[in-house]
Motif scaffolding. Structure first.
Motif, mmCIF file in Angstrom:
data_model
loop_
_atom_site.group_PDB
_atom_site.id
_atom_site.type_symbol
_atom_site.label_atom_id
_atom_site.label_comp_id
_atom_site.label_asym_id
_atom_site.label_seq_id
_atom_site.Cartn_x
_atom_site.Cartn_y
_atom_site.Cartn_z
ATOM 1 N N VAL A 1 1.049 -1.354 0.040
ATOM 2 C CA VAL A 1 -0.045 0.141 0.120
ATOM 3 C C VAL A 1 0.861 1.203 -0.105
ATOM 4 O O VAL A 1 0.746 2.319 -0.701
ATOM 5 N N VAL A 2 1.807 1.283 0.950
ATOM 6 C CA VAL A 2 2.560 2.486 0.986
ATOM 7 C C VAL A 2 3.475 2.926 -0.272
ATOM 8 O O VAL A 2 3.472 4.005 -0.758
ATOM 9 N N PRO A 3 4.084 1.800 -0.827
ATOM 10 C CA PRO A 3 4.850 2.019 -2.028
ATOM 11 C C PRO A 3 3.920 2.589 -3.190
ATOM 12 O O PRO A 3 4.420 3.531 -3.863
ATOM 13 N N GLU A 4 2.987 1.895 -3.356
ATOM 14 C CA GLU A 4 1.893 2.366 -4.321
ATOM 15 C C GLU A 4 1.428 3.877 -4.225
ATOM 16 O O GLU A 4 1.442 4.751 -5.129
ATOM 17 N N VAL A 5 1.170 4.198 -3.019
ATOM 18 C CA VAL A 5 0.456 5.485 -2.843
ATOM 19 C C VAL A 5 1.634 6.618 -2.787
ATOM 20 O O VAL A 5 1.623 7.807 -3.585
ATOM 21 N N ASP A 6 2.728 6.356 -2.578
ATOM 22 C CA ASP A 6 4.073 7.246 -2.820
ATOM 23 C C ASP A 6 4.334 7.200 -4.111
ATOM 24 O O ASP A 6 4.446 8.430 -4.663
ATOM 25 N N SER A 7 4.233 6.029 -5.034
ATOM 26 C CA SER A 7 4.651 6.212 -6.303
ATOM 27 C C SER A 7 3.841 7.080 -7.140
ATOM 28 O O SER A 7 4.103 7.820 -7.849
ATOM 29 N N TYR A 8 2.495 6.848 -6.919
ATOM 30 C CA TYR A 8 1.457 7.711 -7.460
ATOM 31 C C TYR A 8 1.647 9.097 -7.380
ATOM 32 O O TYR A 8 1.750 9.784 -8.245
ATOM 33 N N THR A 9 1.781 9.517 -6.310
ATOM 34 C CA THR A 9 1.929 10.703 -5.425
ATOM 35 C C THR A 9 3.080 11.601 -6.178
ATOM 36 O O THR A 9 3.061 12.573 -6.811
ATOM 37 N N TYR A 10 4.104 10.924 -6.169
ATOM 38 C CA TYR A 10 5.435 11.510 -6.645
ATOM 39 C C TYR A 10 5.352 11.465 -8.200
ATOM 40 O O TYR A 10 5.671 12.890 -8.871
ATOM 41 N N GLY A 11 4.460 10.562 -8.701
ATOM 42 C CA GLY A 11 4.510 10.834 -10.270
ATOM 43 C C GLY A 11 3.456 11.891 -10.702
ATOM 44 O O GLY A 11 3.795 12.468 -11.779
ATOM 45 N N VAL A 12 2.343 11.998 -10.006
ATOM 46 C CA VAL A 12 1.369 13.347 -10.174
ATOM 47 C C VAL A 12 2.312 14.593 -10.074
ATOM 48 O O VAL A 12 2.350 15.392 -10.775
ATOM 49 N N MET A 13 3.220 14.649 -9.091
ATOM 50 C CA MET A 13 3.853 15.857 -8.901
ATOM 51 C C MET A 13 4.910 16.251 -9.977
ATOM 52 O O MET A 13 5.224 17.172 -10.413
ATOM 53 N N CYS A 14 5.720 15.082 -10.299
ATOM 54 C CA CYS A 14 6.729 15.282 -11.452
ATOM 55 C C CYS A 14 6.068 15.532 -12.646
ATOM 56 O O CYS A 14 6.833 16.420 -13.415
#
Length: 287
Positions: free
Chosen positions: A116-129
């Motif tokens: 869960v944590v890696p998925e949410v992190d990856s999604y959020t960082y992807g949106v920001m970048c």
């Protein structure tokens, strides 16, 4: 002579290494989705400055303050898109005969840490970048140019009038190693305990530095400098259940659901600077 050797299992699980999320340092929870799946926020325009007409010409009938116009009032719409879940069963005998290493509570915590944590992190960082308001050409970062590139990022945020306090510099472990090898960088490591516990490892040019594993970041990630005002990252629902002996199962049934997303505010895109790495072997792009 044959000897039968003893095989012994220990009540220990070889856990996979996982990194705590640092998402909260880069995002905010300014809006509430309670009772709604979509919210809208306003963007209000402004009026241009004019020269005051202290002595208007004869016959002047307008306003001495300038031409009167209405202010623009448009909206941004944010709809939650990620409604995710998982489930698994643990047989009562399986748990007993593995020395309770399959206990439902620990299995649930493991699932959250590793999935869960890696998925949410990856999604959020992807949106920001992908939505960053500052995205210069890719450059091959090394010890000779890393400091200049970070200064350019801070300068871009300064010129966009982004708040100077609270900026976060995100780097991969590899880029952090490059920073430590740079003769131009002297990083402040006297970090407050509360910030260190949240993942801040140093401070450079006024920005707090955090390391994020490359696997949670976009491919070719170099670094990102961001202010948390730019990204709203809500978790509307985070619900889990451990059912003991539900119909059809002798044991535990674990279920978890999480509804989350990440949104960038149009007027705050310039508060994110994303520097992509150039492919290996390529010369640095001209800025």
């Amino acid at each position: 002579m044959a000897i039968s050797l003893v095989t012994q299992f220990q009540p220990y699980t070889d856990e996979i290494f996982t990194t705590e999320s640092k998402k909260s340092l880069l995002t905010n929870q300014d809006f509430s989705w309670t009772g709604a799946h979509t919210i809208k926020v306003y963007k209000i325009g402004t009026s241009e400055m004019n020269d005051y007409s202290r002595n208007p010409v004869p016959g002047f009938t307008g306003s001495r303050y300038g031409e009167i116009k209405d202010l623009d009032a448009t909206t941004e719409e944010f709809t939650l898109k990620n409604d995710r879940s998982f489930t698994f069963a643990i047989d009562k005998l399986d748990n007993d005969e593995t020395a309770q290493q399959l206990a439902a509570a620990s299995a649930l915590a493991r699932q959250v840490r590793e999935k869960v944590v890696p998925e949410v992190d990856s999604y959020t960082y992807g949106v920001m970048c992908s939505g960053a308001g500052n995205k210069p050409d890719a450059v091959k970062l090394d010890a000779t140019n890393i400091f200049d590139e970070i200064l350019k990022a801070n300068n871009a945020l300064d010129n966009a009038e982004v708040p100077e306090t609270g900026r976060i510099l995100v780097v991969t472990p590899d880029v952090y190693t490059i920073m430590k090898r740079s003769k131009d960088i002297i990083m402040e490591t006297d970090i407050a305990e509360d910030m260190r516990l949240r993942g801040v490892i140093s401070n450079i040019d006024g920005a707090a530095v955090i390391k994020v594993p490359a696997v949670r970041l976009p491919e070719k990630f170099g670094f990102m400098l961001a202010h948390p005002c730019a990204c709203v990252a809500p978790t509307k629902l985070e619900d889990y259940k451990i059912h003991a002996d539900p119909p059809g199962i002798s044991g535990s049934l674990v279920e978890r659901r999480i509804c989350y997303d990440a949104f960038l505010l149009d007027n705050k895109l310039k508060a994110i600077y994303y520097q992509e790495q150039a492919a290996a072997g390529k010369a640095a792009a001209t800025k």
